[in-house]
Design an enzyme around this catalytic site. Structure first.
Site, short mmCIF file in Angstrom:
data_model
loop_
_atom_site.label_atom_id
_atom_site.label_comp_id
_atom_site.label_asym_id
_atom_site.label_seq_id
_atom_site.Cartn_x
_atom_site.Cartn_y
_atom_site.Cartn_z
N HIS A 190 -46.75 64.60 95.78
CA HIS A 190 -45.72 65.22 96.62
C HIS A 190 -45.75 64.57 97.98
CE1 HIS A 190 -43.29 68.26 98.57
NE2 HIS A 190 -42.93 68.62 97.37
N ASP B 11 -43.34 71.25 89.50
CA ASP B 11 -42.68 70.93 88.23
C ASP B 11 -43.64 70.76 87.06
OD1 ASP B 11 -40.05 70.86 89.23
OD2 ASP B 11 -40.49 68.95 90.18
N1 CMC Z 1 -48.14 59.01 89.26
C1 CMC Z 1 -48.84 57.88 89.55
N2 CMC Z 1 -48.94 57.36 90.78
C2 CMC Z 1 -48.31 58.00 91.77
C3 CMC Z 1 -47.56 59.18 91.54
C4 CMC Z 1 -47.51 59.68 90.23
N3 CMC Z 1 -46.83 60.80 89.97
N4 CMC Z 1 -47.02 59.60 92.72
C5 CMC Z 1 -47.41 58.71 93.64
N5 CMC Z 1 -48.17 57.75 93.08
C6 CMC Z 1 -48.84 56.63 93.76
C7 CMC Z 1 -47.81 55.55 94.13
O1 CMC Z 1 -47.69 54.61 93.09
C8 CMC Z 1 -48.43 54.98 95.38
O2 CMC Z 1 -49.51 54.15 94.99
P1 CMC Z 1 -49.86 52.83 95.84
O3 CMC Z 1 -50.29 53.35 97.19
O4 CMC Z 1 -50.95 52.18 95.08
O5 CMC Z 1 -48.60 52.02 95.91
C9 CMC Z 1 -49.03 56.20 96.08
O6 CMC Z 1 -49.33 57.14 95.01
C10 CMC Z 1 -48.08 56.87 97.08
O7 CMC Z 1 -46.86 57.16 96.38
P2 CMC Z 1 -45.42 57.21 97.03
O8 CMC Z 1 -44.41 56.97 95.98
O9 CMC Z 1 -45.41 56.35 98.25
O10 CMC Z 1 -45.36 58.70 97.50
P3 CMC Z 1 -44.05 59.44 97.97
O11 CMC Z 1 -44.50 60.45 98.96
O12 CMC Z 1 -43.01 58.50 98.39
O13 CMC Z 1 -43.52 60.12 96.63
C11 CMC Z 1 -43.12 61.65 94.89
C12 CMC Z 1 -43.65 61.46 96.33
C13 CMC Z 1 -43.07 63.13 94.59
C14 CMC Z 1 -41.70 61.07 94.79
C15 CMC Z 1 -44.07 60.90 93.94
O14 CMC Z 1 -45.38 61.43 94.03
C16 CMC Z 1 -43.59 60.95 92.49
O15 CMC Z 1 -42.79 60.09 92.10
N6 CMC Z 1 -44.06 61.95 91.67
C17 CMC Z 1 -43.57 62.09 90.33
C18 CMC Z 1 -42.21 62.77 90.37
C19 CMC Z 1 -42.32 64.25 90.67
O16 CMC Z 1 -43.15 64.96 90.10
N7 CMC Z 1 -41.45 64.73 91.57
C20 CMC Z 1 -41.37 66.16 91.90
C21 CMC Z 1 -41.74 66.44 93.33
S1 CMC Z 1 -42.00 68.19 93.61
C22 CMC Z 1 -40.44 68.87 93.42
C23 CMC Z 1 -39.55 68.57 94.55
O17 CMC Z 1 -39.84 68.95 95.68
O18 CMC Z 1 -38.51 67.94 94.29
#
Ligand code: CMC
Length: 427
Positions: free
Chosen positions: A306, A363
């Site tokens: 998140h 989720d």
């Molecule tokens: N599985 C594997 N690796 C992950 C995941 C995941 N679910 N989420 C983040 N990472 C890794 C990402 O690859 C990155 O690694 P590195 O530093 O090596 O490049 C690091 O963690 C930071 O990730 P980010 O994408 O920069 O983080 P963000 O804050 O931009 O993204 C997120 C947040 C929620 C979009 C992301 O964690 C994600 O895609 N999660 C899966 C989708 C999900 O469950 N979304 C629902 C969010 S809660 C409901 C809502 O509020 O909408």
């Protein structure tokens, strides 16, 4: 004593005020920086940008705290109801008994959809995704109530008690009508018990010979809606506020927020979780191979991570136990629940997830409960939208009442510099 920060750019110092919130969060206020210096700040994806001051919801992502109007989410989930929480979010305080029954009466009054809205839903192509149907349905609803969707801020604010109750009520009717139509059935409304979730479940599922909806099921759904009701400046809420800042009415703002919620990285994640769990189950994996591929960047562990929570999402904690209770009440055995538990325990002990502070989010378990209740996977994000509607409306009201100017970020242009037009024959 007011604090300030000094920003030094090319030997020129710019004093910037520090803004302190009621929970002692602090921000450097750069709103005058461009005027003073010609510089803007750059924050791709807004990860470090406070876009507004708001009194609706407080999150401390490091501590795993979520509060609506000061009330802890766990206490609300235990003691409140979705409709009471709608009132709290929109009006700022818990309602008195009279205020609550008046909101319940307003919501109950709008269970039926106007015939033009039903016709608009029916006219959409059969394969239209339920989230697209919902967004169109909300716009059509505004069209059916022109007095409530005037785009005249004062008029829309004056009518807000009515329009917000209408949206909170009709959003579930639109969802149920689309579900019925997709099955070739008619939409006949509900038995009207006055209970928000019972009425919704009855609109969705009940037939003349059904035996009614078990109380445990409607209670579990009520908790799911309540847990989704607001989450400060997330993608869809920021979209809603952005649209509202231009003076658009609540129907248009909520319809736009619905589109923003659709994506798999936002509300669409609850569908993606079930798809992921089913695929893991069908492949015979217990989750370990999937964890490995997520660590290698080949897949994402949906329902994990998140932007704000760097600790356990408090909503996931509540849903994890709600999931056990709901499945028990329904007498459903879910093989994918075992996979989800295994994924969670493996990920929580794995360096990759620990280092990146990735925990289950809202989720991760909600989809399993919704699936057990009989909701088709493609309606999960619609259910998220039903839950989130009061949050969007509370933010619409905040902007319409206090917003000072249209939201309009700037950019750093990285495209071509001036070039001259080449005639088509010469390209
Ligand atoms: N599985 C594997 N690796 C992950 C995941 C995941 N679910 N989420 C983040 N990472 C890794 C990402 O690859 C990155 O690694 P590195 O530093 O090596 O490049 C690091 O963690 C930071 O990730 P980010 O994408 O920069 O983080 P963000 O804050 O931009 O993204 C997120 C947040 C929620 C979009 C992301 O964690 C994600 O895609 N999660 C899966 C989708 C999900 O469950 N979304 C629902 C969010 S809660 C409901 C809502 O509020 O909408």
């Amino acid at each position: 004593m007011s604090q300030s920060a000094d920003l030094l750019i090319n030997d020129q110092s710019y004093p910037l005020p520090i803004l302190t919130g009621t929970e002692q969060e602090q921000a450097v206020d750069i709103s005058q920086l461009r005027k003073l210096s010609k510089f803007i700040t750059f924050d791709d994806g807004y990860g470090n940008t406070g876009s507004c001051e708001s009194s609706v919801t407080f999150i401390d992502g490091d501590k795993g705290i979520l509060r609506y109007r000061g009330y802890d989410i766990a206490e609300l989930a235990e003691k409140s109801t979705f409709l009471e929480t709608c009132y709290l979010l929109i009006y700022g305080n818990l309602p008195t008994a009279t205020e609550l029954s008046s909101l319940e009466a307003r919501v109950a009054q709008f269970t039926e959809l106007p015939p033009e809205v039903l016709a608009a839903l029916k006219a959409l192509p059969a394969n239209t995704h339920p989230m697209a149907v919902l967004s169109c349905g909300l716009q059509a609803l505004g069209g059916a109530f022109p007095d409530l969707s005037s785009n005249n801020k004062q008029q829309d604010l004056d009518n807000f008690d009515k329009s917000s109750s209408l949206i909170i009520s009709a959003i579930r009717s639109i969802a149920a009508a689309r579900y019925r139509f997709s099955r070739g059935e008619e939409f006949s409304g509900s038995e009207k018990s006055g209970n928000y979730c019972e009425d919704f479940l009855s609109m969705m599922f009940s037939s003349k010979d059904s035996n009614g909806i078990p109380e445990a099921v409607s209670k579990a759904l009520d908790v799911i809606f309540l847990l989704h009701a607001d989450h400060e400046q997330n993608c869809s809420t920021s979209t809603c506020r952005m649209i509202a800042s231009g003076g658009a009415n609540p129907f248009a703002s909520v319809a736009g927020a619905t589109s923003a919620l659709w994506g798999p990285l936002h509300g669409g994640a609850n569908m993606a979780v079930i798809k992921m769990l089913n695929e893991i189950h069908q492949s015979g994996d217990d989750g370990s191979k999937f964890i490995q591929s997520a660590k290698e960047g080949k897949s994402r562990l949906m329902g994990f991570g998140h932007r704000v929570y760097r600790n356990y999402d408090p909503r996931a904690k509540i849903l994890k136990s709600a999931c056990d209770q709901a499945l028990d009440a329904l007498g459903v055995d879910s093989p994918i629940l075992d996979i989800a538990r295994n994924l969670e325990s493996t990920a929580l002990e794995d360096e990759y997830f620990i280092q990146r502070k990735l925990y289950p989010n809202v989720d991760f378990y909600s989809g399993i409960i919704l699936q057990a209740m009989g909701f088709p996977t493609d309606t999960f994000t619609v259910l998220f939208a039903i839950g989130r509607a009061p949050g969007w409306l509370a933010h619409w009201k905040e902007i319409a009442s206090n917003g000072k100017r249209i939201h309009r970020p700037r950019q750093i242009y990285q495209g071509e510099t001036l070039r001259s037009y080449t005639e088509i024959a010469s390209r």
